[in-house]
Design an enzyme around this catalytic site. Structure first.
Site, PDB file in Angstrom:
ATOM      1  N   ASP A  72      -3.461   2.412   0.766  1.00 57.43           N
ATOM      2  CA  ASP A  72      -4.797   1.889   1.053  1.00 57.43           C
ATOM      3  C   ASP A  72      -5.527   1.533  -0.244  1.00 57.43           C
ATOM      4  OD1 ASP A  72      -6.965   1.127   2.555  1.00 57.43           O
ATOM      5  OD2 ASP A  72      -7.724   3.159   2.876  1.00 57.43           O
ATOM      6  N   HIS A 109      -3.075  -7.241  -2.462  1.00 51.12           N
ATOM      7  CA  HIS A 109      -1.829  -6.995  -1.718  1.00 51.12           C
ATOM      8  C   HIS A 109      -0.607  -7.319  -2.587  1.00 51.12           C
ATOM      9  CE1 HIS A 109      -4.164  -6.072   1.709  1.00 51.12           C
ATOM     10  NE2 HIS A 109      -4.550  -7.312   1.979  1.00 51.12           N
ATOM     11  N   LEU A 127      18.259   6.556  -1.277  1.00 47.82           N
ATOM     12  CA  LEU A 127      16.924   6.580  -0.670  1.00 47.82           C
ATOM     13  C   LEU A 127      16.841   5.632   0.529  1.00 47.82           C
ATOM     14  CD1 LEU A 127      13.842   7.363  -0.909  1.00 47.82           C
ATOM     15  CD2 LEU A 127      13.594   5.305  -2.298  1.00 47.82           C
TER      16      LEU A 127
HETATM   17  C1  FPP Z   1      -4.512  -1.482   2.951  1.00 49.05           C
HETATM   18  O1  FPP Z   1      -5.440  -1.834   1.957  1.00 49.05           O
HETATM   19  C2  FPP Z   1      -3.275  -2.184   2.737  1.00 49.05           C
HETATM   20  C3  FPP Z   1      -2.651  -2.962   3.658  1.00 49.05           C
HETATM   21  C4  FPP Z   1      -3.143  -3.151   5.016  1.00 49.05           C
HETATM   22  C5  FPP Z   1      -1.428  -3.696   3.317  1.00 49.05           C
HETATM   23  C6  FPP Z   1      -0.462  -2.920   2.500  1.00 49.05           C
HETATM   24  C7  FPP Z   1       0.624  -3.799   2.073  1.00 49.05           C
HETATM   25  C8  FPP Z   1       1.213  -3.743   0.874  1.00 49.05           C
HETATM   26  C9  FPP Z   1       0.855  -2.778  -0.182  1.00 49.05           C
HETATM   27  C10 FPP Z   1       2.336  -4.645   0.532  1.00 49.05           C
HETATM   28  C11 FPP Z   1       3.394  -4.587   1.586  1.00 49.05           C
HETATM   29  C12 FPP Z   1       4.626  -5.111   1.091  1.00 49.05           C
HETATM   30  C13 FPP Z   1       5.730  -5.310   1.842  1.00 49.05           C
HETATM   31  C14 FPP Z   1       6.956  -5.669   1.161  1.00 49.05           C
HETATM   32  C15 FPP Z   1       5.751  -5.208   3.292  1.00 49.05           C
HETATM   33  P1  FPP Z   1      -6.752  -2.615   2.386  1.00 49.05           P
HETATM   34  O2  FPP Z   1      -6.458  -4.057   2.348  1.00 49.05           O
HETATM   35  O3  FPP Z   1      -7.225  -2.104   3.715  1.00 49.05           O
HETATM   36  O4  FPP Z   1      -7.704  -2.204   1.238  1.00 49.05           O
HETATM   37  P2  FPP Z   1      -9.279  -1.965   1.363  1.00 49.05           P
HETATM   38  O5  FPP Z   1      -9.469  -0.787   2.277  1.00 49.05           O
HETATM   39  O6  FPP Z   1      -9.676  -1.673  -0.034  1.00 49.05           O
HETATM   40  O7  FPP Z   1      -9.884  -3.225   1.902  1.00 49.05           O
END
Ligand code: FPP
Length: 248
Positions: free
Chosen positions: A28, A45, A139
């Site tokens: 997050d 992201h 893993l």
């Molecule tokens: C939450 O942060 C994050 C997500 C919903 C997406 C997580 C995805 C990745 C880290 C990359 C995934 C990669 C692959 C290969 C599938 P947020 O956007 O809700 O952050 P915020 O709460 O600060 O707005």
């Protein structure tokens, strides 16, 4: 240099018999990470994807066997279309960039969640990655994509109801094992440790059944900043906890 040496020393001090077998992470804070830098959310992201690659190194050096990453929840479809499209492209980018490294490092890819609900190109990329790494036995890197804990349980109930309706299972024989076996995580041990970054303290519909006895660790940094030091600290905290599983 000193940092690496210090981390290796701390790693060496960990109890080898108490390394979490399965770590699950709610990644997050990508959006806030980007906003702090005056960047669009999608840049967060992208940086989050790079953090996964670093995190894999840390997991391997600790000899963690299973890593589940919450990459896209059943609720994330509510985000703006451009952000959803960007997120749906990441598995393809990740597998394109990392497949050789995953293979070299003996990492097996897996996925939990409703793949049918994903765009075809996302599904194809994931299936390709799973197929290419299926003989690896190091893993297990498990992406939760279009995943929701409640969805997982509803789907399991449907699977079991069908078995009962077909006369294959008696309702009296439904138990914790049969329910576990009907979940997306069938065959994967429950997480020992759940880490959530960004300072938020909630579970957000993640693996609701599977985390019944997991240790929870909430970390203050945003996911793109999560590094080996944070991971080590979480595992050190885990090792200090006294897991009783309801006993004394
Ligand atoms: C939450 O942060 C994050 C997500 C919903 C997406 C997580 C995805 C990745 C880290 C990359 C995934 C990669 C692959 C290969 C599938 P947020 O956007 O809700 O952050 P915020 O709460 O600060 O707005």
């Amino acid at each position: 240099m000193f940092g690496k040496w210090f981390l290796a020393k701390r790693r060496h001090k960990l109890r080898k018999d108490k390394i979490p077998r399965h770590i699950a992470i709610i990644m997050d804070g990508n959006g806030r990470w980007a906003r702090r830098r005056g960047l669009p959310r999608v840049a967060g992201h992208k940086a989050g994807m790079d953090a996964i690659q670093r995190c894999l190194e840390g997991m391997r050096s600790l000899d963690v066997r299973y890593l589940t990453l919450y990459a896209f929840s059943t609720e994330n479809w509510r985000r703006p279309r451009t952000e959803v499209d960007f997120l749906m492209d990441l598995p393809k980018q990740f597998i394109g960039q990392e497949l050789d490294t995953l293979t070299k490092n003996n990492i097996r890819l897996g996925v939990i969640g409703d793949l049918d609900g994903l765009p075809q190109h996302t599904r194809e990329a994931i299936c390709h990655g799973i197929e290419k790494t299926r003989d690896n036995d190091g893993l297990f890197l498990n992406f939760a994509l279009n995943y929701g804990g409640r969805d997982d349980l509803v789907r399991a109930a449907q699977i079991i109801a069908r078995q009962v309706a077909a006369g294959e299972l008696s309702p009296d024989l439904i138990d914790k094992e049969s329910l576990s076996a009907a979940l997306y995580t069938r065959g994967i041990p429950d997480p020992d440790l759940v880490i959530r970054t960004s300072g938020e303290v909630r579970i957000s519909n993640f693996m609701l059944w599977q985390i019944a006895y997991s240790e929870l660790c909430f970390v203050d940094c945003f996911w793109p900043d999560f590094d080996e030091e944070h991971l080590l600290r979480a595992v050190e905290t885990f090792q200090r906890r006294n897991r009783r599983f309801g006993g004394v």
